[in-house]
Scaffold this motif. Structure first.
Motif, PDB file in Angstrom:
ATOM      1  N   SER A  31      -9.094   1.458 -12.036  1.00  0.00           N
ATOM      2  CA  SER A  31      -8.996   1.196 -10.597  1.00  0.00           C
ATOM      3  C   SER A  31      -7.815   1.967 -10.014  1.00  0.00           C
ATOM      4  O   SER A  31      -6.661   1.607 -10.228  1.00  0.00           O
ATOM      5  CB  SER A  31      -8.818  -0.301 -10.346  1.00  0.00           C
ATOM      6  N   SER A  32      -8.122   3.010  -9.255  1.00  0.00           N
ATOM      7  CA  SER A  32      -7.051   3.811  -8.637  1.00  0.00           C
ATOM      8  C   SER A  32      -6.183   2.958  -7.734  1.00  0.00           C
ATOM      9  O   SER A  32      -4.952   3.062  -7.774  1.00  0.00           O
ATOM     10  CB  SER A  32      -7.639   4.955  -7.810  1.00  0.00           C
ATOM     11  N   ASP A  33      -6.814   2.123  -6.895  1.00  0.00           N
ATOM     12  CA  ASP A  33      -6.043   1.287  -5.968  1.00  0.00           C
ATOM     13  C   ASP A  33      -5.029   0.429  -6.709  1.00  0.00           C
ATOM     14  O   ASP A  33      -3.879   0.311  -6.302  1.00  0.00           O
ATOM     15  CB  ASP A  33      -6.965   0.379  -5.157  1.00  0.00           C
ATOM     16  N   LEU A  34      -5.436  -0.151  -7.800  1.00  0.00           N
ATOM     17  CA  LEU A  34      -4.563  -1.044  -8.552  1.00  0.00           C
ATOM     18  C   LEU A  34      -3.510  -0.273  -9.348  1.00  0.00           C
ATOM     19  O   LEU A  34      -2.312  -0.505  -9.201  1.00  0.00           O
ATOM     20  CB  LEU A  34      -5.392  -1.928  -9.487  1.00  0.00           C
ATOM     21  N   TYR A  35      -3.932   0.641 -10.190  1.00  0.00           N
ATOM     22  CA  TYR A  35      -2.995   1.291 -11.113  1.00  0.00           C
ATOM     23  C   TYR A  35      -2.031   2.248 -10.419  1.00  0.00           C
ATOM     24  O   TYR A  35      -0.878   2.351 -10.806  1.00  0.00           O
ATOM     25  CB  TYR A  35      -3.744   1.960 -12.272  1.00  0.00           C
ATOM     26  N   ASP A  36      -2.495   2.942  -9.379  1.00  0.00           N
ATOM     27  CA  ASP A  36      -1.582   3.815  -8.653  1.00  0.00           C
ATOM     28  C   ASP A  36      -0.508   2.987  -7.943  1.00  0.00           C
ATOM     29  O   ASP A  36       0.676   3.324  -7.972  1.00  0.00           O
ATOM     30  CB  ASP A  36      -2.342   4.682  -7.646  1.00  0.00           C
TER      31      ASP A  36
END
Length: 169
Positions: A107-112
């Motif tokens: 999940s880009s939103d989460l991990y970034d």
């Protein structure tokens, strides 16, 4: 000695799978010397249905050490399911006394967001979602001088074990 089932690593308790994985102090020391890789994932269909979470813990040779899955109460979005899977993974590893772990997720939103905020004061905001609260919890759980928790986004194709477990959960 024939029939002796005392742990060969610590010599303190009966050698069982549970003891070797969760209790043996010598085994924990060995595991804590090498960084571990944790891949949590969430599976979401609707805000009315339970979500699934799954995780896998790999050693430095990319072999699965532990894995798990569960159904959780309904959440509002796929991002919240992913965040809850990560939060639960951190809690589990802290209980097992793992100190050096890299968490990989798709999940880009989460991990970034988490990787940017984990080394700063947490000022996470987002409109229309409860996920900032989950993200703040994750950042707070990952903090501490004794912990070396890192977060990195990976492609979904590299997270198939946790994804499969989350869907089963």
């Amino acid at each position: 000695m024939v029939g002796d089932n005392t742990c060969q690593l610590c010599g303190e308790h009966q050698e069982t799978t549970n003891h070797l994985i969760f209790q043996c102090r010598n085994n924990k020391e060995i595991w804590n010397m090498t960084p571990s890789i944790r891949t949590p994932d969430g599976s979401w269909t609707s805000p009315k249905d339970k979500a699934g979470i799954g995780w896998a813990l790999f050693n430095s040779e990319a072999k699965v050490i532990l894995e798990g899955k569960a159904a959780i109460e309904p959440v509002n979005s796929p991002l919240e399911a992913e965040a809850e899977a990560l939060r639960m993974a951190i809690i589990k590893l802290r209980k097992l006394r793992y100190y050096t772990v890299t968490f990989y997720g798709d999940s880009s939103d989460l991990y970034d967001t988490i990787s940017k905020q984990s080394h700063q004061a947490c000022h996470i905001t987002s409109k229309g979602t409860h996920c900032p609260t989950h993200m703040k919890d994750i950042v707070n759980l990952a903090r501490g001088n004794e912990y070396n928790f890192c977060f990195q986004k990976i492609e979904r194709s590299r997270n198939v074990v946790a994804d499969k477990l989350a869907k089963e959960g």
